[in-house]
Design a protein around this motif. Sequence first.
Motif, mmCIF file in Angstrom:
data_model
loop_
_atom_site.group_PDB
_atom_site.id
_atom_site.type_symbol
_atom_site.label_atom_id
_atom_site.label_comp_id
_atom_site.label_asym_id
_atom_site.label_seq_id
_atom_site.Cartn_x
_atom_site.Cartn_y
_atom_site.Cartn_z
ATOM 1 N N GLY A 189 0.826 -1.208 0.000
ATOM 2 C CA GLY A 189 0.000 0.000 0.000
ATOM 3 C C GLY A 189 0.854 1.249 0.000
ATOM 4 O O GLY A 189 0.571 2.201 -0.725
ATOM 5 N N GLY A 190 1.892 1.226 0.792
ATOM 6 C CA GLY A 190 2.790 2.380 0.832
ATOM 7 C C GLY A 190 3.495 2.588 -0.491
ATOM 8 O O GLY A 190 3.660 3.720 -0.955
ATOM 9 N N ILE A 191 3.912 1.481 -1.098
ATOM 10 C CA ILE A 191 4.606 1.589 -2.396
ATOM 11 C C ILE A 191 3.661 2.158 -3.448
ATOM 12 O O ILE A 191 4.038 3.037 -4.246
ATOM 13 N N ILE A 192 2.423 1.668 -3.456
ATOM 14 C CA ILE A 192 1.446 2.173 -4.435
ATOM 15 C C ILE A 192 1.188 3.661 -4.211
ATOM 16 O O ILE A 192 1.118 4.447 -5.161
ATOM 17 N N PHE A 193 1.085 4.041 -2.944
ATOM 18 C CA PHE A 193 0.833 5.456 -2.649
ATOM 19 C C PHE A 193 1.992 6.328 -3.138
ATOM 20 O O PHE A 193 1.782 7.359 -3.793
ATOM 21 N N VAL A 194 3.201 5.897 -2.815
ATOM 22 C CA VAL A 194 4.368 6.682 -3.238
ATOM 23 C C VAL A 194 4.440 6.737 -4.763
ATOM 24 O O VAL A 194 4.726 7.797 -5.349
ATOM 25 N N SER A 195 4.146 5.605 -5.429
ATOM 26 C CA SER A 195 4.197 5.582 -6.897
ATOM 27 C C SER A 195 3.154 6.529 -7.487
ATOM 28 O O SER A 195 3.453 7.305 -8.411
ATOM 29 N N ALA A 196 1.940 6.468 -6.943
ATOM 30 C CA ALA A 196 0.886 7.337 -7.459
ATOM 31 C C ALA A 196 1.227 8.801 -7.231
ATOM 32 O O ALA A 196 1.031 9.654 -8.110
ATOM 33 N N ALA A 197 1.761 9.085 -6.044
ATOM 34 C CA ALA A 197 2.119 10.475 -5.736
ATOM 35 C C ALA A 197 3.237 10.960 -6.649
ATOM 36 O O ALA A 197 3.200 12.092 -7.163
ATOM 37 N N LEU A 198 4.238 10.093 -6.861
ATOM 38 C CA LEU A 198 5.350 10.480 -7.741
ATOM 39 C C LEU A 198 4.870 10.705 -9.175
ATOM 40 O O LEU A 198 5.285 11.667 -9.833
ATOM 41 N N ALA A 199 4.005 9.798 -9.655
ATOM 42 C CA ALA A 199 3.506 9.939 -11.036
ATOM 43 C C ALA A 199 2.710 11.237 -11.184
ATOM 44 O O ALA A 199 2.870 11.973 -12.172
ATOM 45 N N THR A 200 1.876 11.514 -10.179
ATOM 46 C CA THR A 200 1.081 12.751 -10.247
ATOM 47 C C THR A 200 1.976 13.977 -10.192
ATOM 48 O O THR A 200 1.782 14.951 -10.925
ATOM 49 N N TRP A 201 2.977 13.912 -9.307
ATOM 50 C CA TRP A 201 3.903 15.052 -9.234
ATOM 51 C C TRP A 201 4.647 15.233 -10.552
ATOM 52 O O TRP A 201 4.820 16.359 -11.026
ATOM 53 N N PHE A 202 5.075 14.129 -11.141
ATOM 54 C CA PHE A 202 5.826 14.200 -12.397
ATOM 55 C C PHE A 202 4.973 14.853 -13.491
ATOM 56 O O PHE A 202 5.416 15.786 -14.180
ATOM 57 N N LEU A 203 3.743 14.369 -13.625
ATOM 58 C CA LEU A 203 2.872 14.925 -14.668
ATOM 59 C C LEU A 203 2.494 16.370 -14.353
ATOM 60 O O LEU A 203 2.393 17.205 -15.256
ATOM 61 N N GLY A 204 2.282 16.649 -13.069
ATOM 62 C CA GLY A 204 1.986 18.030 -12.686
ATOM 63 C C GLY A 204 3.144 18.954 -12.993
ATOM 64 O O GLY A 204 2.961 20.099 -13.427
ATOM 65 N N THR A 205 4.374 18.456 -12.783
ATOM 66 C CA THR A 205 5.560 19.258 -13.096
ATOM 67 C C THR A 205 5.654 19.529 -14.593
ATOM 68 O O THR A 205 5.976 20.647 -15.023
ATOM 69 N N VAL A 206 5.370 18.497 -15.377
ATOM 70 C CA VAL A 206 5.397 18.676 -16.836
ATOM 71 C C VAL A 206 4.360 19.721 -17.260
ATOM 72 O O VAL A 206 4.637 20.630 -18.064
ATOM 73 N N GLY A 207 3.156 19.608 -16.694
ATOM 74 C CA GLY A 207 2.107 20.565 -17.046
ATOM 75 C C GLY A 207 2.457 21.979 -16.614
ATOM 76 O O GLY A 207 2.239 22.943 -17.358
ATOM 77 N N PHE A 208 3.042 22.094 -15.417
ATOM 78 C CA PHE A 208 3.446 23.410 -14.919
ATOM 79 C C PHE A 208 4.511 24.017 -15.828
ATOM 80 O O PHE A 208 4.456 25.207 -16.186
ATOM 81 N N GLY A 209 5.464 23.177 -16.227
ATOM 82 C CA GLY A 209 6.513 23.659 -17.128
ATOM 83 C C GLY A 209 5.960 24.056 -18.480
ATOM 84 O O GLY A 209 6.372 25.073 -19.066
ATOM 85 N N ALA A 210 4.998 23.264 -18.982
ATOM 86 C CA ALA A 210 4.400 23.608 -20.279
ATOM 87 C C ALA A 210 3.638 24.920 -20.188
ATOM 88 O O ALA A 210 3.658 25.742 -21.127
#
Lengths: 407, 284
Positions: A340-361
Amino acid sequence: MRVGRGALRALLFLLVAVLPSPLLASSPDNPVATVAHRMRDLLPLLEGLSAPAPQAVQADAQAPTVNPARLDDPARLERDLRAALRSPISRTRLNVVGGRARIGHTSIGSDEIVAGHLVVLNGDTEVHGRIEGNILSLDGNVTVHRGGIVIGDVLAIGGRVRMIGGDVTGTMQSLEAVVSPAEPAPSLWRVVAQRGAGLAGIFVTLLVLGFGMVTFGRPNLEIVSDTVSHSFGRSFTAGLLGQILLVPTFGMLVVGLVLTVAGALLVPFAVVIYLLLAVVAILGGLLAVAHAMGETITRRRMARGLVVSPNAYRYVLTGLTALAVSWIAWVAVGWVPVAGGIIFVSAALATWFLGTVGFGAAILSRGGVREHFAGRILPPEMMTDEFLWATPQFGVPAVTRPAKDPQ
Amino acid sequence: MTPRSAALALWSAGALLAMPAQAQTMRSFTATRGILAERQVIATLDFGAGAVRVGPAAASQLYRMEVRYDADRFRPTQQYDPRTGILRLGLESIGKGGMRVTSRSQLEQTGNFAFSRTVPLSLSANLGASEASLELGGLTLTDLTVRSGASRATIAFGSPMRGECRHATFTVGAGEIDIAGLANAGCREVRLEGGIGRATLEFTGAWKRNARVTVAMSMGVVTLRIPRGTGVRLDASRFLSALSADGLERDGKTWSTPRFDEAKRKITVELNTTVASIDVDWID
């Protein structure tokens, strides 16, 4: 006999309960308070076999030791005493430094003098005489009656210290018993339902925002979305730098405005606008990423022959659903230890990554205004003669339309 | 075993292994002590998070402490040495974990502290991130130190203090502090040290003696509320700070009321501010 005892207990309870609490809390000389306390003291006596028989606690070289000389750490004393308790309680052994220990209700008579500390376990302590030391009580009240005196401190853990005309020369302390935890642990279904509801709320909110952006700011959204698709790495880098510089830029802005006398007045507005722009850039960028993901997914489905309507609303819906997949996995199995912790961290990282890309765009495209990184402007070297051939607008005679066939 | 039943079994096993959420344990602690023959109490009060109240105790009590606290993170502290008069009250962190952020559950903590009106008291209160309300009127304060972190503190001297107050020091981190009735306090020296925040010093009440006030503030707003007719002199050392002092005449770095030397009640303020705003308000 049982009925009689129950009736007497009920009568006593009613008498005590009906008495208003201000009376009980009044001065020790108040006779009403004295009577009430005495009746309350009778209640435990009617509890039958629940209270342990009064007895002395045997000392033993192997038994734990407690020192009541210092009562200034009640939490530690409670821990030590509870660790010493045995079941049945008559098997409890305890060494008391400079004093003695007892189990059950304990009364010190008016002509009695106790030299040293007194520890009482699982019972009330009634002091009518003189105690030359500290009293430490676990799960019981300590009452000092008229004529009674304690030359020392009193600590009641899981009980109260009452004064009915008596005297305590030291400090009186009461530590409330731990009755039950404030809240039981929520059930698994409740945890899953709560997380699911939270995810659904966020999803619907983002969907509404996304549809609003499609309706009212579609060109800007599409430019940011195209920037994400065509300049992915550059967008991520810009987004990362943007996140790092977000706070320092804010600080510089505020300090810069404060340093200018007139600008100081604009600080509140600048703060609000800056925060608003940051939120819009982050949220808008994330929605643009969803738009880009949805567009890619939709076109792939169309390429496989599926008939779907390629419009921006569908892109946003599809993209947000794709974004939510990792979080849905967390909602479903997030309670599993480690995984559960791994899934949470993965989901959070993926969301942060995509959010960073969107912010940069959003930064690169200046909020969807500049198309330089959106793949819409062809560089000059890609221009062929076909593109460079200018269509003459003047000086070209129109071709006469052929006459209609009279037949 | 079908895949579906295997998945169900795995899911159930995980559910059994799942750690339950840690429940919070709130407990109450009360401590009180009667007056014997104490000459002075030197008290330190620590209350890191929650709502805290300080005021006068009942006539027969030397001090009283009532706290409701999170037993998983704090423990009550009550130490008194009758020989030296040194008293320590409050909550002490158990020290679980390293860096923690104050949670809502911590803010549910409450503390009520009371001190004798008659026994001279030197009080040092460390209030951390708590919401504090101190009513110190009527106490016999000799020294007062209040340290407030990211919190809001209201300190009032509703009635004249007994005895002679030598120093009162207020330190505020990133919060707000309102001090009212400073004339009732009658302290010889009042010192305010502030970071990012807002501070109000109100010199109302029965005037006992002239006051000397030192204010050191960075990136904050300081408001001095002074009864009209009081002689005021401000010695200001400012950097990027604005001073609004209507009714005061400037002479270099000194602002003062006309005929300051002839005033019956005088306040001398030494200001040392950086990126701050100082306002002097007159109370009619």
